[in-house]
Every structure is written in C-alpha cells, then in structure tokens.
Design a protein around this motif. Sequence first.
Motif, PDB file in Angstrom:
ATOM      1  N   THR A   1      43.955  41.805  65.054  1.00  0.00           N
ATOM      2  CA  THR A   1      42.556  42.224  64.962  1.00  0.00           C
ATOM      3  C   THR A   1      42.370  43.264  63.870  1.00  0.00           C
ATOM      4  OG1 THR A   1      43.004  43.846  66.697  1.00  0.00           O
ATOM      5  CG2 THR A   1      42.050  41.741  67.382  1.00  0.00           C
ATOM      6  N   VAL A   2      41.104  43.450  63.474  1.00  0.00           N
ATOM      7  CA  VAL A   2      40.750  44.529  62.555  1.00  0.00           C
ATOM      8  C   VAL A   2      40.451  45.756  63.404  1.00  0.00           C
ATOM      9  CG1 VAL A   2      39.138  45.348  60.806  1.00  0.00           C
ATOM     10  CG2 VAL A   2      39.797  42.931  60.861  1.00  0.00           C
ATOM     11  N   ASP A   3      41.336  46.744  63.340  1.00  0.00           N
ATOM     12  CA  ASP A   3      41.200  47.919  64.204  1.00  0.00           C
ATOM     13  C   ASP A   3      40.570  49.117  63.507  1.00  0.00           C
ATOM     14  OD1 ASP A   3      42.352  46.485  66.282  1.00  0.00           O
ATOM     15  OD2 ASP A   3      44.378  47.064  65.691  1.00  0.00           O
ATOM     16  N   ALA A   4      40.586  49.135  62.173  1.00  0.00           N
ATOM     17  CA  ALA A   4      39.999  50.274  61.457  1.00  0.00           C
ATOM     18  C   ALA A   4      39.906  49.962  59.972  1.00  0.00           C
ATOM     19  CB  ALA A   4      40.840  51.536  61.673  1.00  0.00           C
ATOM     20  N   LEU A   5      39.097  50.753  59.273  1.00  0.00           N
ATOM     21  CA  LEU A   5      39.083  50.749  57.809  1.00  0.00           C
ATOM     22  C   LEU A   5      40.094  51.761  57.306  1.00  0.00           C
ATOM     23  CD1 LEU A   5      35.266  50.689  56.914  1.00  0.00           C
ATOM     24  CD2 LEU A   5      36.847  48.755  57.151  1.00  0.00           C
ATOM     25  N   TRP A   6      40.772  51.417  56.193  1.00  0.00           N
ATOM     26  CA  TRP A   6      41.797  52.301  55.628  1.00  0.00           C
ATOM     27  C   TRP A   6      41.527  52.498  54.135  1.00  0.00           C
ATOM     28  CZ3 TRP A   6      45.548  54.722  58.480  1.00  0.00           C
ATOM     29  CH2 TRP A   6      46.526  55.433  57.764  1.00  0.00           C
ATOM     30  N   PRO A   7      40.825  53.573  53.733  1.00  0.00           N
ATOM     31  CA  PRO A   7      40.576  53.830  52.305  1.00  0.00           C
ATOM     32  C   PRO A   7      41.806  54.440  51.621  1.00  0.00           C
ATOM     33  CG  PRO A   7      38.920  54.852  53.748  1.00  0.00           C
ATOM     34  CD  PRO A   7      40.098  54.506  54.602  1.00  0.00           C
ATOM     35  N   TRP A   8      42.017  54.044  50.361  1.00  0.00           N
ATOM     36  CA  TRP A   8      43.154  54.569  49.593  1.00  0.00           C
ATOM     37  C   TRP A   8      42.971  54.198  48.115  1.00  0.00           C
ATOM     38  CZ3 TRP A   8      46.773  51.130  47.226  1.00  0.00           C
ATOM     39  CH2 TRP A   8      46.573  49.774  47.544  1.00  0.00           C
ATOM     40  N   GLY A   9      43.863  54.697  47.273  1.00  0.00           N
ATOM     41  CA  GLY A   9      43.894  54.290  45.865  1.00  0.00           C
ATOM     42  C   GLY A   9      42.677  54.682  45.063  1.00  0.00           C
ATOM     43  N   GLN A  10      42.119  55.873  45.301  1.00  0.00           N
ATOM     44  CA  GLN A  10      40.867  56.254  44.670  1.00  0.00           C
ATOM     45  C   GLN A  10      41.034  56.703  43.219  1.00  0.00           C
ATOM     46  OE1 GLN A  10      42.500  57.848  47.086  1.00  0.00           O
ATOM     47  NE2 GLN A  10      42.158  60.059  47.047  1.00  0.00           N
ATOM     48  N   GLY A  11      39.924  56.560  42.470  1.00  0.00           N
ATOM     49  CA  GLY A  11      39.940  57.006  41.086  1.00  0.00           C
ATOM     50  C   GLY A  11      38.579  56.832  40.432  1.00  0.00           C
ATOM     51  N   LYS A  12      38.436  57.406  39.234  1.00  0.00           N
ATOM     52  CA  LYS A  12      37.197  57.305  38.457  1.00  0.00           C
ATOM     53  C   LYS A  12      37.260  56.126  37.493  1.00  0.00           C
ATOM     54  CE  LYS A  12      35.550  62.080  38.571  1.00  0.00           C
ATOM     55  NZ  LYS A  12      34.996  63.197  37.767  1.00  0.00           N
ATOM     56  N   ALA A  13      36.106  55.791  36.926  1.00  0.00           N
ATOM     57  CA  ALA A  13      35.991  54.654  36.008  1.00  0.00           C
ATOM     58  C   ALA A  13      36.943  54.821  34.826  1.00  0.00           C
ATOM     59  CB  ALA A  13      34.550  54.525  35.515  1.00  0.00           C
ATOM     60  N   VAL A  14      37.429  53.697  34.332  1.00  0.00           N
ATOM     61  CA  VAL A  14      38.382  53.691  33.227  1.00  0.00           C
ATOM     62  C   VAL A  14      37.907  52.690  32.173  1.00  0.00           C
ATOM     63  CG1 VAL A  14      39.818  51.917  34.316  1.00  0.00           C
ATOM     64  CG2 VAL A  14      40.829  53.453  32.629  1.00  0.00           C
ATOM     65  N   ARG A  15      38.263  52.945  30.929  1.00  0.00           N
ATOM     66  CA  ARG A  15      37.956  51.994  29.861  1.00  0.00           C
ATOM     67  C   ARG A  15      39.267  51.514  29.235  1.00  0.00           C
ATOM     68  NH1 ARG A  15      37.582  51.129  24.538  1.00  0.00           N
ATOM     69  NH2 ARG A  15      35.843  49.856  23.772  1.00  0.00           N
ATOM     70  N   LEU A  16      39.371  50.206  29.040  1.00  0.00           N
ATOM     71  CA  LEU A  16      40.538  49.620  28.399  1.00  0.00           C
ATOM     72  C   LEU A  16      40.127  48.949  27.091  1.00  0.00           C
ATOM     73  CD1 LEU A  16      42.229  47.850  31.464  1.00  0.00           C
ATOM     74  CD2 LEU A  16      42.703  50.136  30.557  1.00  0.00           C
ATOM     75  N   ARG A  17      41.017  48.961  26.124  1.00  0.00           N
ATOM     76  CA  ARG A  17      40.777  48.252  24.869  1.00  0.00           C
ATOM     77  C   ARG A  17      40.839  46.752  25.141  1.00  0.00           C
ATOM     78  NH1 ARG A  17      40.482  49.404  19.573  1.00  0.00           N
ATOM     79  NH2 ARG A  17      41.367  47.938  18.044  1.00  0.00           N
ATOM     80  N   SER A  18      39.890  45.993  24.604  1.00  0.00           N
ATOM     81  CA  SER A  18      39.799  44.580  24.933  1.00  0.00           C
ATOM     82  C   SER A  18      40.793  43.748  24.121  1.00  0.00           C
ATOM     83  CB  SER A  18      38.382  44.059  24.694  1.00  0.00           C
ATOM     84  OG  SER A  18      38.161  43.820  23.315  1.00  0.00           O
ATOM     85  N   ILE A  19      41.110  42.573  24.643  1.00  0.00           N
ATOM     86  CA  ILE A  19      42.029  41.665  23.965  1.00  0.00           C
ATOM     87  C   ILE A  19      41.467  41.227  22.621  1.00  0.00           C
ATOM     88  CG2 ILE A  19      41.119  39.587  25.107  1.00  0.00           C
ATOM     89  CD1 ILE A  19      44.849  40.256  24.474  1.00  0.00           C
ATOM     90  N   ARG A  20      40.133  41.090  22.544  1.00  0.00           N
ATOM     91  CA  ARG A  20      39.525  40.696  21.274  1.00  0.00           C
ATOM     92  C   ARG A  20      39.562  41.844  20.270  1.00  0.00           C
ATOM     93  NH1 ARG A  20      36.624  36.416  19.532  1.00  0.00           N
ATOM     94  NH2 ARG A  20      36.424  35.510  21.615  1.00  0.00           N
ATOM     95  N   GLU A  21      39.325  43.073  20.743  1.00  0.00           N
ATOM     96  CA  GLU A  21      39.419  44.235  19.856  1.00  0.00           C
ATOM     97  C   GLU A  21      40.837  44.387  19.312  1.00  0.00           C
ATOM     98  OE1 GLU A  21      36.206  47.389  21.778  1.00  0.00           O
ATOM     99  OE2 GLU A  21      38.237  47.289  22.589  1.00  0.00           O
ATOM    100  N   GLU A  22      41.804  44.146  20.177  1.00  0.00           N
ATOM    101  CA  GLU A  22      43.198  44.382  19.815  1.00  0.00           C
ATOM    102  C   GLU A  22      43.750  43.279  18.919  1.00  0.00           C
ATOM    103  OE1 GLU A  22      46.411  46.998  20.012  1.00  0.00           O
ATOM    104  OE2 GLU A  22      44.510  47.218  21.087  1.00  0.00           O
ATOM    105  N   TYR A  23      43.418  42.010  19.242  1.00  0.00           N
ATOM    106  CA  TYR A  23      44.067  40.891  18.552  1.00  0.00           C
ATOM    107  C   TYR A  23      43.090  39.883  17.930  1.00  0.00           C
ATOM    108  CZ  TYR A  23      48.062  42.707  21.116  1.00  0.00           C
ATOM    109  OH  TYR A  23      49.039  43.527  21.620  1.00  0.00           O
ATOM    110  N   GLY A  24      41.799  40.029  18.209  1.00  0.00           N
ATOM    111  CA  GLY A  24      40.830  39.135  17.599  1.00  0.00           C
ATOM    112  C   GLY A  24      40.828  37.727  18.156  1.00  0.00           C
ATOM    113  N   VAL A  25      41.257  37.548  19.406  1.00  0.00           N
ATOM    114  CA  VAL A  25      41.333  36.215  20.004  1.00  0.00           C
ATOM    115  C   VAL A  25      40.662  36.206  21.371  1.00  0.00           C
ATOM    116  CG1 VAL A  25      43.485  35.660  18.804  1.00  0.00           C
ATOM    117  CG2 VAL A  25      43.566  36.695  21.097  1.00  0.00           C
ATOM    118  N   ARG A  26      40.401  35.001  21.860  1.00  0.00           N
ATOM    119  CA  ARG A  26      39.911  34.838  23.224  1.00  0.00           C
ATOM    120  C   ARG A  26      41.071  34.851  24.208  1.00  0.00           C
ATOM    121  NH1 ARG A  26      37.041  29.354  23.658  1.00  0.00           N
ATOM    122  NH2 ARG A  26      36.855  29.987  25.850  1.00  0.00           N
ATOM    123  N   GLY A  27      40.855  35.529  25.324  1.00  0.00           N
ATOM    124  CA  GLY A  27      41.836  35.545  26.391  1.00  0.00           C
ATOM    125  C   GLY A  27      41.201  35.107  27.691  1.00  0.00           C
TER     126      GLY A  27
END
Length: 395
Positions: free
Chosen positions: A212-238
Amino acid sequence: MAHGGMEQKRLLLILDGAADRPCLELGNRTPLEAAQTPNTDRLARNGVVGRARTVPEEFTAASDVANLSLLGHNPIGVYTGRGPLEAAAMGVDLEPDDIAFRVNTVTLAEEKLKDYSAGHITTEESRRIIEDLQPVVKELGGALYPGVQYRHLMVRRDGAEWRSFPPHDNIGRSVEEMLPPSGPLREIFERSRDLLREHPVNEKRRAEGKNTVDALWPWGQGKAVRLRSIREEYGVRGALVSAVDLVRGIGVLAGYEILRVEGITGYYNTNYAGKGEAMIEAFASGVTVGVVHVEPPDEAGHEGKADEKVRALERIDEFILGPILEAFPDIKVLIAPDHPTYLETRCHGSEPVPFLFYDSRVPCQGPEKYAESTASGEVVEGWSLLPRLMEGVSK
C-alpha cells in the motif's frame, strides 16, 4: 534494412544500474558477465571497454549525478538536486526561488521504510492518491504534481537546506532516523499517512495482497538549473527516450527531442522493442545522436533479483541494440551504466563503471565480452565520454 547516407549516427545506450559485483546466484559472475548479449559483445570485440567515474567524489552515488555525467555535463558545475531535473520533464516551470522535491509514494512496516515504490503502483492508482493529497500539501506551503508510477514532484519556496534521504537507498531504516521530529517534511509525512490509511486505492491493494501507499516521502530537492543544449554544443539534432522523469528532464534541459513510446514503464514489463523502434525512426528523420535509457537493471538491483537483472540486459541487447545496429550499421556507440546497483546491498554504488565504445569506421581489437572484468585502462571522468562519442561532428 540499412539506411544510406554519409552521416554517421551516434548512440548512447544507458544501462541503468547494470554494473555490479560477482554473486553466488550467478555462479560468482556479475549480471553483465552472465547475460547472453551477442550484439553488445560483437561491439566489444571490435571496440574498447574501459572504466569511467560517473559519480565525482564530492557526491553520493545517485542517478541524477551519474546521468548528468553520461550526458556530458560535469555535475560539479551544474547539479543542484534531483527535483528540478524531474520538474523539467513534467513541464513544471520553476521560478528562481522555487525548490523542487522528488516525492515517492512509499510503503512502511513497523515504522521502517519497506518499499520505495509502493509495490510499483500503477500510474493511474498513484494519480488518484496524489490528487487527493494536493490540498494537504498546498495547505502546508507546497504544490504537488502527479508523475509516473511512484515518482512525483513537490514545489515549495523553502527547504533547500533540509536534509532528505533517497528511499531506494534506505530500505529497512526507521522513519525516526531520517525525518526530523517536527517541521514541514514531518508534517507532510504524517498528514499524508493519516489520509492514506483508509484510502480506496489502498483498500483495493490491501485486498489484492499488494503493498500500500502509506505516506509521501519528499527528497532530492534543488533549484532550477540550466544546461548547454546538444545543438548549441554540437550543432546537431538529438533525441532521447526514457521512462524516467529524471532522465527525460536532463534531456529537456539539454535540448533533446523527447520520444514518446507507448508502454514504457521503467520496470520489467517495459516496451523494449518500442524504444528501439522509436530511435530507429528518429535516426531516419535526421537525428544525429540518440540516447536510449533503460531502467529495469536498476530496479532488479534494488529488489535483489539477479535473474531479472540478467533478463533485462538480454532484452536490451535483443530488442533495442540489435535492431538499431541492423538499421544503421554506420554508427558510433557508447554503452555504459550510470552507476552500479548492487544485488547484495540493493543500493547504488560510486565505483567506476565499465563503458563500451565502438566506431564502425574505426574497428579495433577488443575483449570477447563487455563486462566489469574486461574493462581496462585508466579511469576517465564520465562527463568526458559524450564528447568522445561526438568527435567528428561538424557544426
């Protein structure tokens, strides 16, 4: 049938949690050693099997950090937590001050964590529970969003400094060891527990002999992040396909096209063939680099099921890798686990993982099999592997 054209495709195949230690149940072999994987081993014989560190020493062994590494991002510079990555996959936009938490639906026994997934509850059942708990979480200062199976999201304006524990690595530990005696995390746990005791979904699961589902378990928190895109890095579709919000979130942030496949679950019953077919179609449409992430080996490790871990690796080889190689023989391939998930402990590890690198245009003499025991050479950083896969791409 092979597809023509001069462009060489690139495939990153992530075997989540596949690396392991020898176990008696498999004749003192690891799952990679025990699995019958003819397509993978053909690449090994004509490629390089090395070792990579996907989890930097500064971090604990976790899928978020390790998958960031395999997708070419040094976690030291970009990682804030798992929650914001999953928020990206779910289309939840975060404000600068928002804190995103991953939330599991968990099963308890004798005040201890029994099951991080509530018996791999279905998405439909879990959604009903999350929708009923949304007003409670809102009252306590957060917003709750339903995800896939047992994986959900909570967004608040506080909690970045709170200590939280990933449930999959803490099975058998007492709640009192991990939750503070008071405060929002404790309140969410206790209030959800009260509401869920006689919830209709749990009544039905109890009657069926399921966790059964007995409770909610929050974890792994953090703020928004930005990553460099595959197109920016290599100029291709991924393009990327995964059943797991975490990995899809990294893909969204890094500019990959997310492939939707019916029947992918992140569990043993996932649609392996559908993932392979979707990537073949993506390559045919002009995608240069494809990422296929497969979760079942990790789930088998957490459940201590050696036979399921071996079976998952064999299905990946047969239904995903084999068809892609047949359709696109002119290809570079990188195969790697994100981290070990040990059958013995049912937990993640941070030891280096074996990677396989294959280039159809530059074959070389490699080992007979892809496994931990055949990996050689100096340990390289996990985030250095994708740039190697992408060598030769012209923007």
